[in-house]
Write an enzyme that holds these catalytic residues in place. Structure first.
Site, PDB file in Angstrom:
ATOM      1  N   PHE A 141      32.484 -15.676 -70.988  1.00  0.00           N
ATOM      2  CA  PHE A 141      32.589 -15.413 -72.419  1.00  0.00           C
ATOM      3  C   PHE A 141      32.708 -16.756 -73.119  1.00  0.00           C
ATOM      4  O   PHE A 141      33.722 -17.449 -72.996  1.00  0.00           O
ATOM      5  CB  PHE A 141      33.791 -14.539 -72.784  1.00  0.00           C
ATOM      6  CG  PHE A 141      33.837 -14.267 -74.275  1.00  0.00           C
ATOM      7  CD1 PHE A 141      33.075 -13.253 -74.822  1.00  0.00           C
ATOM      8  CD2 PHE A 141      34.599 -15.051 -75.110  1.00  0.00           C
ATOM      9  CE1 PHE A 141      33.067 -13.024 -76.193  1.00  0.00           C
ATOM     10  CE2 PHE A 141      34.610 -14.831 -76.489  1.00  0.00           C
ATOM     11  CZ  PHE A 141      33.846 -13.808 -77.025  1.00  0.00           C
ATOM     12  N   ASP A 226      34.478 -25.333 -70.658  1.00  0.00           N
ATOM     13  CA  ASP A 226      34.892 -24.592 -71.848  1.00  0.00           C
ATOM     14  C   ASP A 226      36.384 -24.305 -71.721  1.00  0.00           C
ATOM     15  O   ASP A 226      36.799 -23.348 -71.076  1.00  0.00           O
ATOM     16  CB  ASP A 226      34.088 -23.296 -71.953  1.00  0.00           C
ATOM     17  CG  ASP A 226      34.458 -22.463 -73.177  1.00  0.00           C
ATOM     18  OD1 ASP A 226      35.520 -22.731 -73.781  1.00  0.00           O
ATOM     19  OD2 ASP A 226      33.710 -21.524 -73.506  1.00  0.00           O
ATOM     20  N   LYS A 255      40.481 -22.968 -80.746  1.00  0.00           N
ATOM     21  CA  LYS A 255      41.676 -22.124 -80.810  1.00  0.00           C
ATOM     22  C   LYS A 255      42.948 -22.919 -81.081  1.00  0.00           C
ATOM     23  O   LYS A 255      43.251 -23.222 -82.214  1.00  0.00           O
ATOM     24  CB  LYS A 255      41.773 -21.268 -79.549  1.00  0.00           C
ATOM     25  CG  LYS A 255      40.633 -20.245 -79.433  1.00  0.00           C
ATOM     26  CD  LYS A 255      40.895 -19.215 -78.394  1.00  0.00           C
ATOM     27  CE  LYS A 255      39.703 -18.282 -78.202  1.00  0.00           C
ATOM     28  NZ  LYS A 255      39.394 -17.455 -79.380  1.00  0.00           N
TER      29      LYS A 255
END
Length: 402
Positions: A141, A226, A255
């Protein structure tokens, strides 16, 4: 009709149904706790998918934002501003890298990494134009843009959004043999999550990340990590790659970099890699804006102390010990994770992940399901041990119900 019911009904009527939120309407939050519009308090065990690593309303981050709000919030990259150089310099130092390309969202960072890897492949590696390939892992994801869903294996994220972007090859996560076999002279990058969050907090086999680093280095391929969810303290280290003493060629951050205050993301790499860009080839009006830089600078300063990494390690050890005791008791099939991050597979007879999350909400704890039978636990790193134990007690109570 209650205030909560009315607010949810209005949201359902006037917003696209691209999310299925739990039936709560949050009005305020502080630390690890949120309060709804009717005054009920809930322990936040999700932390905005790690965007709130430092808790709600962290005083240092709010103060940094307020101070910057009174000065300048946006210049665009048409001009320099006085927070930009410090942000890039200090984030690069935290990562052990040389250069930073700031963006806003995690998906933007991934898109930027794709463009960067391709341009590096053509300019530096010498891959023929239009032939660059990027290898990714099944179950990944990385976001929801059209390019990113082109290499997703999740039907929910991918279906009905074609035609899909070519140039990607998918191999099983954790399989070094498959990765090695997939590499060719046209491979420019391997893009991986060191821990797959959305897939259920999947930790790869020991030695996998080190093996990826060895293969990519031997084949002159970029290793792109990531760390948008796993990075910045969540797993007990600044970066999850550090658990195997691995330094990738490129970090993707987001984030928690914005401290739950503003969206901030970044691609961090070497001068050779990010040096391929020339003016006009990539950009963002809001990327690297003064407000974002001010908040992210404070995030970097907080991480430099090691305090939050240590909390994630100590509380994470406690979390996984307590969750491990639930496995085999009839309600939990498996527990995975690292630091203050866990995926819990629920025995189907006890309910779906969504149902367990709703029952937890009824007991004052907020968590979220993924992939049907799994719930995720990822509280803010500032949570107290007492609050963490209380939240775990509520989980045990829910799981004791048939």
């Amino acid at each position: 009709m209650s205030t909560t019911t009315a607010a949810i009904a209005s949201a359902e009527a006037h917003s696209a149904h691209n999310y299925h939120p739990l039936p709560i309407v949050v009005a305020s939050a502080e630390g690890a706790w949120m309060t709804d519009i009717e005054g009920r308090r809930y322990l936040d065990m999700l932390a905005g998918y790690s965007a709130l690593n430092f808790g709600h309303g962290n005083r240092r981050l709010i103060d940094a934002a307020k101070a910057q709000l009174d000065r300048v919030t946006l210049t665009s990259r048409a001009f320099h501003h006085d927070r930009f150089a410090d942000f890039c310099t200090q984030l690069a130092e935290l990562c052990g890298m040389e250069m930073v390309l700031p963006m806003n969202t995690g998906a933007e960072a991934v898109e930027t990494a794709v463009k960067t890897a391709r341009k590096w492949g053509y300019r530096i590696k010498g891959v023929p134009d239009g032939r660059a390939k990027i290898i990714v892992a099944g179950g990944n994801f990385h976001g929801r843009t059209t390019t990113i869903v082109s290499f997703s294996t999740d039907p929910e994220a991918r279906a009905d959004f074609g035609p899909y972007t070519p140039g990607f090859e998918i191999v099983p996560y954790g399989d070094l043999t498959a990765l090695d076999a997939a590499m060719t002279e046209n491979t420019v990058a391997v893009l991986l999550e060191p821990i797959q969050g959305e897939a259920g907090v999947l930790v790869p086999p020991a030695g996998y990340l080190a093996g990826v680093r060895e293969l990519t280095r031997a084949r002159n391929v970029l290793f792109v990590a990531d760390e948008i969810q796993s990075g910045l303290g969540r797993t007990g280290r600044t970066f999850a790659c550090e658990h195997e003493d691995v330094v990738p060629d490129m970090y993707l951050l987001g984030k928690a970099l914005g401290g739950g205050v503003v969206p901030v993301s970044a691609v961090v790499s070497s001068a050779e890699v990010l040096g391929v860009y020339r003016p006009g080839e990539h950009g963002s009006t809001f990327g690297g804006n003064p407000l974002a830089c001010a908040v992210a600078l404070e995030v970097v300063a907080m991480l430099r102390t090691g305090e939050f990494q240590q909390r994630a390690t100590e509380l994470g050890d406690h979390l996984h010990h307590e969750l491990g005791l639930l496995v085999g008791g009839g309600a939990v099939d498996a527990v995975r994770g690292r630091g203050l991050w866990a995926g819990i597979d629920i025995v189907p007879s006890h309910g779906t992940g969504r149902q367990i999350s709703e029952r937890l909400m009824g007991r004052g704890v907020l968590a979220k399901d993924t992939h049907g039978s799994t719930i995720r636990i990822a509280p803010p790193l500032v949570i107290s041990k007492e609050d963490l134990d209380w939240g775990l007690d509520q989980l045990k109570g829910v799981l004791a119900q048939q």
